[in-house]
Design a protein around this motif. Structure first.
Motif, PDB file in Angstrom:
ATOM      1  N   ARG A 166      42.276  39.714  34.009  1.00 20.93           N
ATOM      2  CA  ARG A 166      41.788  39.076  35.226  1.00 20.93           C
ATOM      3  C   ARG A 166      41.218  40.087  36.212  1.00 20.93           C
ATOM      4  N   TRP A 167      41.869  41.201  36.478  1.00 19.56           N
ATOM      5  CA  TRP A 167      41.433  42.143  37.503  1.00 19.56           C
ATOM      6  C   TRP A 167      40.139  42.862  37.131  1.00 19.56           C
ATOM      7  N   PRO A 168      39.912  43.268  35.938  1.00 16.68           N
ATOM      8  CA  PRO A 168      38.610  43.869  35.605  1.00 16.68           C
ATOM      9  C   PRO A 168      37.455  42.874  35.770  1.00 16.68           C
ATOM     10  N   ARG A 169      37.672  41.621  35.429  1.00 13.71           N
ATOM     11  CA  ARG A 169      36.623  40.601  35.634  1.00 13.71           C
ATOM     12  C   ARG A 169      36.316  40.439  37.121  1.00 13.71           C
ATOM     13  N   LEU A 170      37.369  40.385  37.914  1.00 15.90           N
ATOM     14  CA  LEU A 170      37.188  40.230  39.365  1.00 15.90           C
ATOM     15  C   LEU A 170      36.425  41.430  39.929  1.00 15.90           C
ATOM     16  N   ARG A 171      36.762  42.643  39.455  1.00 15.67           N
ATOM     17  CA  ARG A 171      36.057  43.835  39.923  1.00 15.67           C
ATOM     18  C   ARG A 171      34.572  43.773  39.544  1.00 15.67           C
ATOM     19  N   ARG A 172      34.247  43.327  38.342  1.00 15.42           N
ATOM     20  CA  ARG A 172      32.843  43.212  37.926  1.00 15.42           C
ATOM     21  C   ARG A 172      32.103  42.176  38.766  1.00 15.42           C
ATOM     22  N   LEU A 217      32.865  41.159  41.834  1.00 14.22           N
ATOM     23  CA  LEU A 217      32.700  41.703  43.183  1.00 14.22           C
ATOM     24  C   LEU A 217      31.624  42.782  43.219  1.00 14.22           C
ATOM     25  N   LEU A 218      31.551  43.638  42.213  1.00 12.83           N
ATOM     26  CA  LEU A 218      30.516  44.669  42.155  1.00 12.83           C
ATOM     27  C   LEU A 218      29.121  44.038  42.055  1.00 12.83           C
TER      28      LEU A 218
END
Length: 184
Positions: A19-25, A27-28
């Protein structure tokens, strides 16, 4: 240490860690779009907009400039009948400015039969007739207030000034009586 039962009850628990890597992508990507939008907006504030002529008009303009450069004497050698009216007007206006530099306008005389100089005449005004006599040479049409509506039924009252037909005939001024429909 933390209890494994507490981890399972955590609402944002992500045991696989996806979940967190997807959210970071996401947001980027959103930040990159926002940055590009701000840069484009700022660019529109500082860049002057330009109106582009259609290709056919640019081509025609180029041809006219080329002809003018190739034969500059042709513009001055034209006879007065060949000179366009707008150029005659511009030349006459420049000549008038050079001949009469004073800010006081010259007295307007009837020069062109197509020009209309309209004046209004009010019956009962003692200065109106005097002013009309003074400026009769400048007037082509005269609108005297001779007729008025008396009541709401459409009855007309005609109050003609007998001096005007003689004056207008002597100065060749066209009479155009004015109907006043304001009651009272």
């Amino acid at each position: 240490m933390s209890d494994p039962s507490d981890r399972a009850s955590f609402i944002f628990s992500d045991p696989s860690g996806r979940r967190w890597p997807r959210l970071r992508r996401i947001l980027l990507f959103a930040f990159a779009l926002l940055f590009i939008g701000v840069v484009l907006f700022a660019r529109t504030l500082f860049v002057t907009p330009q109106l582009r002529l259609p290709l056919s008009l640019r081509h025609l303009k180029g041809q006219l400039k080329r002809i003018q450069k190739a034969n500059p004497a042709a513009a001055t050698a034209a006879t007065p009948a060949q000179i366009p009216l707008w150029q005659k007007y511009g030349a006459q206006r420049k000549a008038n400015k050079k001949a009469n530099p004073s800010p006081v306008p010259a007295v307007v005389r009837r020069t062109d039969a197509r020009e209309v100089h309209l004046a209004f005449y009010r019956n009962g005004d003692p200065y109106s007739y005097t002013s009309l006599v003074q400026h009769a040479a400048q007037i082509t049409h005269l609108c005297p207030e001779w007729m008025s509506v008396v009541n709401g039924m459409g009855d007309l009252q005609i109050d003609a000034d007998n001096r005007l037909p003689k004056l207008t005939a002597a100065h060749r001024i066209a009479l155009m009586p004015l109907l006043n429909n304001l009651l009272g």
